[in-house]
Design an enzyme around this catalytic site. Sequence first.
Site, PDB file in Angstrom:
ATOM      1  N   GLN A  78       0.838  -1.206   0.000  1.00  0.00           N
ATOM      2  CA  GLN A  78       0.000   0.000   0.000  1.00  0.00           C
ATOM      3  C   GLN A  78       0.869   1.251   0.000  1.00  0.00           C
ATOM      4  O   GLN A  78       1.071   1.871   1.029  1.00  0.00           O
ATOM      5  CB  GLN A  78      -0.888  -0.033   1.255  1.00  0.00           C
ATOM      6  CG  GLN A  78      -1.885   1.082   1.344  1.00  0.00           C
ATOM      7  CD  GLN A  78      -3.081   0.838   0.475  1.00  0.00           C
ATOM      8  OE1 GLN A  78      -3.599  -0.262   0.440  1.00  0.00           O
ATOM      9  NE2 GLN A  78      -3.530   1.856  -0.203  1.00  0.00           N
ATOM     10  N   PHE A  79       1.395   1.617  -1.174  1.00  0.00           N
ATOM     11  CA  PHE A  79       2.281   2.783  -1.254  1.00  0.00           C
ATOM     12  C   PHE A  79       1.576   4.068  -0.846  1.00  0.00           C
ATOM     13  O   PHE A  79       2.213   5.021  -0.406  1.00  0.00           O
ATOM     14  CB  PHE A  79       2.887   2.921  -2.661  1.00  0.00           C
ATOM     15  CG  PHE A  79       1.938   3.406  -3.709  1.00  0.00           C
ATOM     16  CD1 PHE A  79       1.837   4.756  -3.990  1.00  0.00           C
ATOM     17  CD2 PHE A  79       1.138   2.508  -4.408  1.00  0.00           C
ATOM     18  CE1 PHE A  79       0.958   5.215  -4.967  1.00  0.00           C
ATOM     19  CE2 PHE A  79       0.265   2.951  -5.378  1.00  0.00           C
ATOM     20  CZ  PHE A  79       0.166   4.307  -5.659  1.00  0.00           C
ATOM     21  N   THR A  80       0.258   4.101  -0.916  1.00  0.00           N
ATOM     22  CA  THR A  80      -0.482   5.322  -0.593  1.00  0.00           C
ATOM     23  C   THR A  80      -0.434   5.666   0.898  1.00  0.00           C
ATOM     24  O   THR A  80      -0.853   6.755   1.282  1.00  0.00           O
ATOM     25  CB  THR A  80      -1.947   5.241  -1.064  1.00  0.00           C
ATOM     26  OG1 THR A  80      -2.591   4.145  -0.410  1.00  0.00           O
ATOM     27  CG2 THR A  80      -2.024   5.072  -2.572  1.00  0.00           C
TER      28      THR A  80
END
Length: 150
Positions: A78-80
């Site tokens: 989950q890079f966000t």
Amino acid sequence: MRIIIQRVTKASVSIEGKTKSSIGRGYMILVGIESNDSSKDVDWLVRKIIGLRIFDDENGVMNRSIKEVDGRILVISQFTLFASYKKGNRPSWLRAAKHEISIPLYETFCEQLSIALGKPVGTGEFGADMEVELINDGPVTIMMDTHQKE
């Protein structure tokens, strides 16, 4: 590294309409990786996650770990989690690590969790457009950040 742990009664991840992984009772973990993260961050998180006591005992007190309840784990990249929203309304992802750093750390994180848990860990697919479904139990949601250890 930054993670969001959700205690779940069940969770699953699908890619292009096909279920990739699903679990029953356990943790659904979102994991974000920064470019300055290392295997030391992985080690710290794995120890904390496995030892975390957020499942109820016979008295209804959060006093049991995931191993004590024979729980499962689903891990989703989950890079966000590293969105920067200081300027304007469109987030920037500059703090998120590039693939050449994040993929090996994500894979190491999943492998180490699996070893510590003593059973396979479910995963999504790094970089894929995924649909995640879960039923948060409690709700119980905890954030951990290896650069802000609290």
